[in-house]
Design an enzyme around this catalytic site. Structure first.
Site, short mmCIF file in Angstrom:
data_model
loop_
_atom_site.label_atom_id
_atom_site.label_comp_id
_atom_site.label_asym_id
_atom_site.label_seq_id
_atom_site.Cartn_x
_atom_site.Cartn_y
_atom_site.Cartn_z
NE ARG A 1 -19.30 -123.63 89.71
CZ ARG A 1 -18.64 -125.51 90.14
NH1 ARG A 1 -18.95 -126.09 91.60
NH2 ARG A 1 -20.00 -126.41 88.78
CD GLU B 1 -19.25 -122.36 82.14
OE1 GLU B 1 -19.22 -123.23 80.78
OE2 GLU B 1 -19.90 -122.90 83.28
CB THR C 1 -9.19 -125.08 78.43
OG1 THR C 1 -9.21 -124.01 77.15
CG2 THR C 1 -8.16 -125.19 78.84
N GLY D 1 -5.37 -121.69 73.20
CA GLY D 1 -5.24 -122.21 71.97
C GLY D 1 -6.36 -121.89 72.01
CE1 TYR D 2 -10.07 -125.55 69.34
CE2 TYR D 2 -8.89 -125.86 71.51
CZ TYR D 2 -9.28 -126.57 70.65
OH TYR D 2 -9.13 -127.90 70.09
CE1 TYR E 1 -22.74 -126.40 79.04
CE2 TYR E 1 -20.95 -124.86 79.37
CZ TYR E 1 -21.76 -125.61 79.99
OH TYR E 1 -21.19 -125.97 81.09
CG ASP F 1 -21.17 -129.55 78.88
OD1 ASP F 1 -22.07 -130.87 79.30
OD2 ASP F 1 -20.34 -129.06 79.68
CB CYS G 1 -24.23 -141.07 91.24
SG CYS G 1 -24.77 -140.94 89.76
CB CYS H 1 -28.94 -144.81 87.17
SG CYS H 1 -28.03 -144.39 85.39
FE1 SF4 Z 1 -24.92 -141.90 87.84
FE2 SF4 Z 1 -25.93 -143.12 85.92
FE3 SF4 Z 1 -23.39 -142.42 85.81
FE4 SF4 Z 1 -23.55 -144.16 87.04
S1 SF4 Z 1 -24.13 -143.96 85.01
S2 SF4 Z 1 -22.34 -142.52 87.87
S3 SF4 Z 1 -25.13 -144.14 88.24
S4 SF4 Z 1 -25.56 -141.42 86.34
#
Ligand code: SF4
Length: 352
Positions: A25, A37, A43, A81-82, A120, A138, A203, A209
């Protein structure tokens, strides 16, 4: 707004403070993103770090990779591997030299057409190295999106991958495609963890979510079970003569193509006579197991002291130095490694 439409701003803010610091990065050229990648397929990141550094030292750019001798390439990859990934990397580097004068193409379809590059990896290179609004989907990203949107489609299905890629490409911020892709990778790897154990309290998507709100994080994503692997019982013959061990090269195509191995055959076969090897002694030297994508090897190692030098054509006798430094032997035979090393170090000839 849908959960995906709400995602970019909080995700990018979270990424600013929580991004993993990874060597590729620091200078995300197409070459660096591509090599990393490909190494990261199947891995773990921690396992890739050392390999990536050594690989970049030996092959700092496309031209160097295209010109790397095959044995050196395989040695650099030994343990990851692979191995077809390494062969494809080199084939693609040669493709870039021949078709694009060594300049990495920036067009998605051209990148996707390089050997060993799937949707990907093409998406990751386009978004991270070229700043294009392309998705890199992915298993991590599929899991995050399935939970966010509450979608119970089978994530192993190609149709689901395409659907997720299209949905993400609608919301990827044009000015931050690379950061968005990497933030999704990090969220999947560090927060929205698999096996029903996401860290929702950490999160940035918690507030919108679907799986979190509905208490379905344990049920999502949905993945159809894989077909059972075929099990193969094989006997591995560690054949020694003085301070050397016998190795043979695997065929150029198929499993572990072109790598070196100790001769091995399905269990029950008695191939020594057919190989022209006259045993002075045969001694049991342990068991091993190796799991590939479609097959599992269960290995029994037998140590053989050979009376003479005769070996089938193309096989070699390797001393300790050559065994360590020259021949790339896949991890599948790791369980026999200690017995081989000990025997090569002592040069013991066994009972005659
Ligand atoms: Fe975030 Fe939803 Fe995954 Fe929980 S389930 S970590 S809230 S994306």
């Amino acid at each position: 707004m849908t959960p995906l439409e709400q995602l970019p701003i909080p995700l990018l803010e979270w990424y600013r403070d929580n991004a993993r610091r990874l060597p590729w990065r620091e200078d995300p050229t197409p070459y660096h993103v591509w090599v990393s990648e490909i190494m990261l397929q199947q891995t773990r990141v921690a396992a890739v770090l050392g390999y990536y550094r050594r690989f970049l030292e030996a092959a700092p750019d496309v031209a160097a990779l295209a010109g790397l001798p095959e044995e050196r390439l395989m040695k650099l990859w030994q343990g990851l591997g692979y191995y077809n990934r390494a062969r494809n990397l080199q084939a693609a580097a040669r493709q870039i030299m021949a078709e694009y004068s060594g300049v990495f193409p920036s067009d998605y379809d051209r990148i996707r057409a390089l050997k060993g590059v799937g949707d990907y990896t093409a998406g990751a290179i386009c978004s991270i190295a070229f700043g294009q609004p392309r998705a890199a989907v992915d298993g991590n990203v599929l899991r995050v999106v399935a939970r966010l949107t509450g979608d119970g489609s089978d994530i192993a299905a190609q149709a689901t991958k395409r659907k997720v890629a299209q949905a993400l490409e609608q919301v990827i911020p044009i000015q931050a495609s690379g950061r968005f892709t990497q933030a999704m990778m990090d969220l999947g790897a560090m927060v929205c963890l698999p096996n029903g154990a996401p860290l929702c309290e950490k999160c940035p998507a918690q507030g919108f979510c679907t799986a979190h709100r509905e208490g379905r994080t344990g049920q999502l994503p949905v993945k159809a079970p894989k077909k059972a692997r075929r099990v193969e019982e094989r006997t591995v013959w560690l054949i020694f003569r003085e301070d050397r061990v016998a190795l043979r090269r695997r065929p150029d195509k198929g499993l572990l193509a072109g790598l070196w191995e100790y001769p091995n055959e399905p269990a029950g076969a008695d191939p020594l006579a057919a190989w022209g090897v006259e045993p002075l002694s045969i001694e049991y030297a342990g068991q091993g197991k190796h799991i590939f994508t479609h097959v599992e090897w269960r290995l029994t190692f037998q140590k053989v002291e050979a009376a003479g030098e005769a070996l089938p054509e193309g096989w070699v006798w390797a001393d300790l130095e050559a065994w360590r430094g020259r021949y790339a032997i896949p991890n599948a035979f790791q369980s026999g490694e200690m017995a081989v090393e000990e025997r090569l170090k002592t040069g013991h000839r066994g009972s005659e």
